[in-house]
Design a protein around this motif. Sequence first.
Motif, PDB file in Angstrom:
ATOM      1  N   ASP A 143     -59.388 -13.796  16.323  1.00 42.35           N
ATOM      2  CA  ASP A 143     -60.205 -12.946  17.342  1.00 42.35           C
ATOM      3  C   ASP A 143     -60.335 -11.569  16.953  1.00 42.35           C
ATOM      4  O   ASP A 143     -61.214 -11.081  17.368  1.00 42.35           O
ATOM      5  CB  ASP A 143     -59.575 -13.041  18.786  1.00 42.35           C
ATOM      6  N   ASP A 144     -59.400 -11.215  16.365  1.00 43.58           N
ATOM      7  CA  ASP A 144     -59.691  -9.687  15.827  1.00 43.58           C
ATOM      8  C   ASP A 144     -58.721  -9.558  14.414  1.00 43.58           C
ATOM      9  O   ASP A 144     -57.922 -10.399  14.167  1.00 43.58           O
ATOM     10  CB  ASP A 144     -58.768  -8.706  16.676  1.00 43.58           C
ATOM     11  N   VAL A 145     -59.410  -8.846  13.765  1.00 40.05           N
ATOM     12  CA  VAL A 145     -58.471  -8.503  12.342  1.00 40.05           C
ATOM     13  C   VAL A 145     -58.211  -6.943  12.391  1.00 40.05           C
ATOM     14  O   VAL A 145     -59.186  -6.267  12.536  1.00 40.05           O
ATOM     15  CB  VAL A 145     -59.505  -8.914  11.087  1.00 40.05           C
ATOM     16  N   PRO A 176     -58.031 -12.553   7.640  1.00 37.41           N
ATOM     17  CA  PRO A 176     -57.556 -13.804   8.101  1.00 37.41           C
ATOM     18  C   PRO A 176     -57.361 -14.727   6.989  1.00 37.41           C
ATOM     19  O   PRO A 176     -57.792 -14.693   5.828  1.00 37.41           O
ATOM     20  CB  PRO A 176     -58.802 -14.748   8.722  1.00 37.41           C
ATOM     21  N   SER A 177     -56.089 -15.299   7.156  1.00 37.51           N
ATOM     22  CA  SER A 177     -55.538 -16.216   6.037  1.00 37.51           C
ATOM     23  C   SER A 177     -56.592 -17.275   5.666  1.00 37.51           C
ATOM     24  O   SER A 177     -56.736 -18.134   6.687  1.00 37.51           O
ATOM     25  CB  SER A 177     -54.060 -16.882   6.360  1.00 37.51           C
ATOM     26  N   GLY A 178     -56.626 -17.572   4.438  1.00 42.47           N
ATOM     27  CA  GLY A 178     -57.674 -18.454   4.074  1.00 42.47           C
ATOM     28  C   GLY A 178     -58.994 -17.906   3.743  1.00 42.47           C
ATOM     29  O   GLY A 178     -59.886 -18.523   2.991  1.00 42.47           O
ATOM     30  N   THR A 218     -55.612 -14.750  18.569  1.00 39.09           N
ATOM     31  CA  THR A 218     -55.128 -14.692  17.084  1.00 39.09           C
ATOM     32  C   THR A 218     -55.414 -13.162  16.669  1.00 39.09           C
ATOM     33  O   THR A 218     -56.715 -13.098  16.770  1.00 39.09           O
ATOM     34  CB  THR A 218     -55.391 -15.649  16.404  1.00 39.09           C
ATOM     35  N   VAL A 219     -54.278 -12.465  15.960  1.00 33.77           N
ATOM     36  CA  VAL A 219     -54.974 -11.260  15.326  1.00 33.77           C
ATOM     37  C   VAL A 219     -54.350 -11.240  13.804  1.00 33.77           C
ATOM     38  O   VAL A 219     -53.219 -11.522  13.648  1.00 33.77           O
ATOM     39  CB  VAL A 219     -54.080 -10.037  16.065  1.00 33.77           C
ATOM     40  N   SER A 220     -55.152 -11.164  13.064  1.00 28.10           N
ATOM     41  CA  SER A 220     -54.836 -11.400  11.577  1.00 28.10           C
ATOM     42  C   SER A 220     -54.473  -9.774  11.051  1.00 28.10           C
ATOM     43  O   SER A 220     -55.068  -8.933  11.288  1.00 28.10           O
ATOM     44  CB  SER A 220     -55.915 -11.870  10.824  1.00 28.10           C
ATOM     45  N   VAL A 268     -50.792 -15.124  18.678  1.00 22.93           N
ATOM     46  CA  VAL A 268     -50.310 -15.217  17.365  1.00 22.93           C
ATOM     47  C   VAL A 268     -50.703 -13.994  16.326  1.00 22.93           C
ATOM     48  O   VAL A 268     -51.988 -13.561  16.301  1.00 22.93           O
ATOM     49  CB  VAL A 268     -50.746 -16.449  16.714  1.00 22.93           C
ATOM     50  N   ILE A 269     -49.930 -13.418  15.571  1.00 21.06           N
ATOM     51  CA  ILE A 269     -50.240 -12.579  14.509  1.00 21.06           C
ATOM     52  C   ILE A 269     -50.110 -13.340  13.253  1.00 21.06           C
ATOM     53  O   ILE A 269     -48.914 -13.704  12.766  1.00 21.06           O
ATOM     54  CB  ILE A 269     -49.133 -11.212  14.828  1.00 21.06           C
TER      55      ILE A 269
END
Length: 494
Positions: free
Chosen positions: A181-183, A162-164, A156-158, A125-126
């Motif tokens: 997991d990664d930004v 990260p949203s929020g 998940t990669v932001s 998920v991006i």
Amino acid sequence: MKTIMTAAQTRDADRYTIEHLPIASVDLMENASTAFVTAFIQRHPNRHTRILVCCGTGNNGGDGLAIARLLQAGGYDDIAVWVARFADRESDDFAANIARLHHTPIPVTEFFPADEFPEIQQHVVIDALLGSGLNRPLEGDWLRLVQHLNQAHRSTVSVDIPSGLRADGIVSEQEEAIHADDVITFQRPKLSFFFPESAKAMADFHVVDIGLDEGFIERLPSNYRVVETADIQDMYRHRERFSHKGTYGHALIVAGSVNTMGAAILASGASVYVGAGLTSACIPPEGLVALNARHPEVMYCSRERLPEAWNRFDAVAIGPGLGSASIHLPAMLTYPSKPLVVDADALSFLSENPKLLRKLPKLSILTPHMKEFDRLFGPSSSWWDRVQRARKQASALQLIIVLKNRYTFIVLPDGNVLINPTGNPAMASGGMGDVLTGVVVSLLAQGYTPQEAAILGCYLHGLAGDRLFAAGMAVVPATRAITELPHAIASLRG
């Protein structure tokens, strides 16, 4: 050193770059998305990876749409896009990128308030839902969607943040955010990334250059900067051809008690390995056999003879494993002023005798961990508050506070905060603080200013641990970090 921007300053940097490069806003977004995709491909090279890109309708969502299109053009053959239309407005750059996406085979599913979300089938998920402008907790449909994504437990990669998660200010562990997991963040890390409260929202981050005007960024008013390798290379003075042990000073470490001699031995060893010309340990006589066996280079100074020997030393550290012998601190503060490092039991003694704080020599270096800091200066409800308290106290007392953490905050008397990027969780073991104390006092003895010694000490200490972790050590003992210090120093030659 790299300036850390607030969310508002990041928007200012965007505007300045658009106006002065000049570049269209949508093209700057394309630059950012391209930089993201380049970094993403390095970490997820399999073109058959099933990817879900989740977008809001602001500029962060516009980034996500462009990322989906660029990934598809780069050969990723299974991409889907979700668009959360939970607001009535959309940014111009989002609108431009949704129009571009319609010319690709990528399926787009739009969700409106109260819609149910389907099960997530993709592998990755991006997250491009909400950007760095968020300044309040998630609620309503945004909260439902973030919880749905987190419950899927996908990699998940932001995008940027990260949203929020808030970019700056107080970060609450109770507020829900994407679990990334990664930004892959743009131009600069966000200040919140360095606070422990961000751990729930992100496991790691990487910074990519998107072409913002660096001159403008470095002119922005900011009290926060990240130390870089180039700063350390410029600061560290390599040994001259005709130098000798007298060139590199004499460090004194007042440490150890009958039951905690290990702390004194670790600090003394670190001082030797970082290069003090001479190191003396003021320890109980019961520890002499252990000290001589472990570090025969270290000389002994009895506590009874400390007043007459005092003038031989160029810098002093006090505290590791000192126990009840911390009562020597008030007497030491009546001796001629020396560059001073205060750690461990000496910090505890100061917390019980706070009036002594104003008797410390100016620019003394305090090296507390979180609990020691809170005992000294009062409890804080968040790391943001703790750092603000450290800034206030460093200024009022004209001290340097090294607030130890995964990312250590070096708080200067002028209110500036330097963030040390080195170090890793493998170093979370007993004695690491004693090693840091020995490193810093060694650098002070060698003639570095207190500010330089704090910066160099934190960086080299963490770099030694990083080198060992990279070599395969899942846990780095303090004794092993000491012997790696000369190699870390040698690596500064590049």
